[in-house]
Design an enzyme around this catalytic site. Sequence first.
Site, PDB file in Angstrom:
ATOM      1  N   TYR A 135     -19.502 -11.535 -13.558  1.00  0.00           N
ATOM      2  CA  TYR A 135     -20.672 -12.109 -12.868  1.00  0.00           C
ATOM      3  C   TYR A 135     -21.858 -11.150 -12.892  1.00  0.00           C
ATOM      4  CZ  TYR A 135     -17.968 -15.920 -10.786  1.00  0.00           C
ATOM      5  OH  TYR A 135     -17.212 -17.038 -10.577  1.00  0.00           O
ATOM      6  N   ARG A 161     -14.422   4.881  24.510  1.00  0.00           N
ATOM      7  CA  ARG A 161     -13.935   3.603  24.008  1.00  0.00           C
ATOM      8  C   ARG A 161     -13.167   2.886  25.111  1.00  0.00           C
ATOM      9  NH1 ARG A 161     -10.065   2.938  18.727  1.00  0.00           N
ATOM     10  NH2 ARG A 161      -8.511   3.587  20.274  1.00  0.00           N
ATOM     11  N   LYS A 197       0.418  -1.992  16.028  1.00  0.00           N
ATOM     12  CA  LYS A 197      -0.614  -2.996  16.309  1.00  0.00           C
ATOM     13  C   LYS A 197      -1.042  -3.679  15.007  1.00  0.00           C
ATOM     14  CE  LYS A 197      -4.239   0.530  16.168  1.00  0.00           C
ATOM     15  NZ  LYS A 197      -4.789   1.615  16.978  1.00  0.00           N
ATOM     16  N   MET A 215     -13.318 -13.554  -7.136  1.00  0.00           N
ATOM     17  CA  MET A 215     -12.491 -13.973  -6.000  1.00  0.00           C
ATOM     18  C   MET A 215     -11.008 -13.769  -6.276  1.00  0.00           C
ATOM     19  SD  MET A 215     -12.465 -17.607  -3.974  1.00  0.00           S
ATOM     20  CE  MET A 215     -14.206 -17.544  -3.551  1.00  0.00           C
TER      21      MET A 215
HETATM   22  C1  PLP Z   1      -4.315   2.973  16.700  1.00  0.00           C
HETATM   23  C2  PLP Z   1      -3.993   3.953  17.748  1.00  0.00           C
HETATM   24  C3  PLP Z   1      -3.088   5.001  17.496  1.00  0.00           C
HETATM   25  C4  PLP Z   1      -2.524   5.279  16.120  1.00  0.00           C
HETATM   26  O1  PLP Z   1      -3.517   5.934  15.351  1.00  0.00           O
HETATM   27  P1  PLP Z   1      -3.239   6.448  13.853  1.00  0.00           P
HETATM   28  O2  PLP Z   1      -4.481   7.165  13.488  1.00  0.00           O
HETATM   29  O3  PLP Z   1      -3.041   5.207  13.015  1.00  0.00           O
HETATM   30  O4  PLP Z   1      -2.028   7.285  13.876  1.00  0.00           O
HETATM   31  C5  PLP Z   1      -2.725   5.813  18.566  1.00  0.00           C
HETATM   32  N1  PLP Z   1      -3.258   5.627  19.797  1.00  0.00           N
HETATM   33  C6  PLP Z   1      -4.155   4.656  20.055  1.00  0.00           C
HETATM   34  C7  PLP Z   1      -4.718   4.522  21.424  1.00  0.00           C
HETATM   35  C8  PLP Z   1      -4.556   3.796  19.040  1.00  0.00           C
HETATM   36  O5  PLP Z   1      -5.465   2.847  19.297  1.00  0.00           O
END
Ligand code: PLP
Length: 378
Positions: free
Chosen positions: A271, A148, A48, A319
């Site tokens: 800064y 969630r 993702k 920056m």
């Molecule tokens: C992001 C995610 C993972 C992977 O988690 P990691 O901690 O990066 O290994 C697995 N399952 C779900 C549902 C996720 O949202």
Amino acid sequence: MSSPQNNLAEGYENGLSCLEVRLDRIVRNYLSLQKRLKRGADCAAVVKADSYGLGTTEIVPELYKANCRHFYVANIAGGLTVRTALVGQEAQVYILNGPYGAAPEELAWHKLTPVLNTPGDVEYWSDFASRSGQRLSAVIQLDTGMNRLGFAAVEMLWLEKNAARLKALDVRYVMSHLACADEPSHPKNREQLERFKKMTQQLGLPCRFSLSNSSGIFLGEDYHFDQVRPGCALYGINPQPGQENPMQGVVVWKTRILQIRNAEPGETVGYGADYRLASRVKLATISVGYADGLLRSFSGTGAVYINGQKCPVVGRISMELIVADITHVTPAPHERGWAEIIGDHQTVDDVAAAENTIGYEVLINLGRSHKRVYSGQG
Ligand SMILES: *Cc1c(COP(=O)(O)O)cnc(C)c1O
């Protein structure tokens, strides 16, 4: 080290900053996770957010060559990127955030498998399946304590009542997600495991099960079921914080020294003039800043490595610039030489600690602001 001209030819961004992603290390991490699994369990890959900012188009074909056949993304756009990267190949692509964001026809056409998280999701996907006369694939997510995404315990009754809808679908997996897998002694892990077993039994679907992210793999075989879903560990983040990292670093981030100067006691740096020098120092001004994904919270806590030696960052992050103290470095650094921010001497997790965040966010910030260079294609 090659000359600056050569680096430009290799595609280093502006010749000033280089984010290298080592694909062979990602593959090695994948294979080492797979080796830890219970017999018969599959190792999926979570890709993702453009593979945690490091580039799905380049990473997914390498994982496929390593026999990875299951890919998780957050949304349909991410799923289409995986499909494009794997044209003509057989792989399962799961959409964690559900069947929305495009027409259902498009999901079905590209054989994207949505994770169904709510009664509304199941109705939407099964209605489309019966309307279009297809037996569509799906994953059902149960919420086992994270609050969630997924069906809560009180919604199990709805699932039982709507068993016909589920039967009309090809439910590949029932999954859940752990909240505290990176803390092995946290009682929540057992709690979620037990709840997952209980809820899946209640559901009684003839399908396979998936519970663990990267850290969950290290909780033991009880947590592996039929499939695990690692993300962060593939990209070199330590899935066991506080213990030695079993994964290999994947990112090398180097940037150039633009100017070197001497400064006197009592003078200030950067800064706000809030960093005051106590002694005579040599300073290097380096071509990187918060526009490049280095957080401002790196000020006062962070360091870079020059000639393999640690150089504390002094003054605030700008920056596009930072300043590091190089007084002690031998041989003396030179202008246009390289400073390492992530690599052999400093990990993604080290930078995360200095920025008061987690490795995941470090990678995402980097990926967004860099042209990447890939090495180690199989
Ligand atoms: C992001 C995610 C993972 C992977 O988690 P990691 O901690 O990066 O290994 C697995 N399952 C779900 C549902 C996720 O949202």
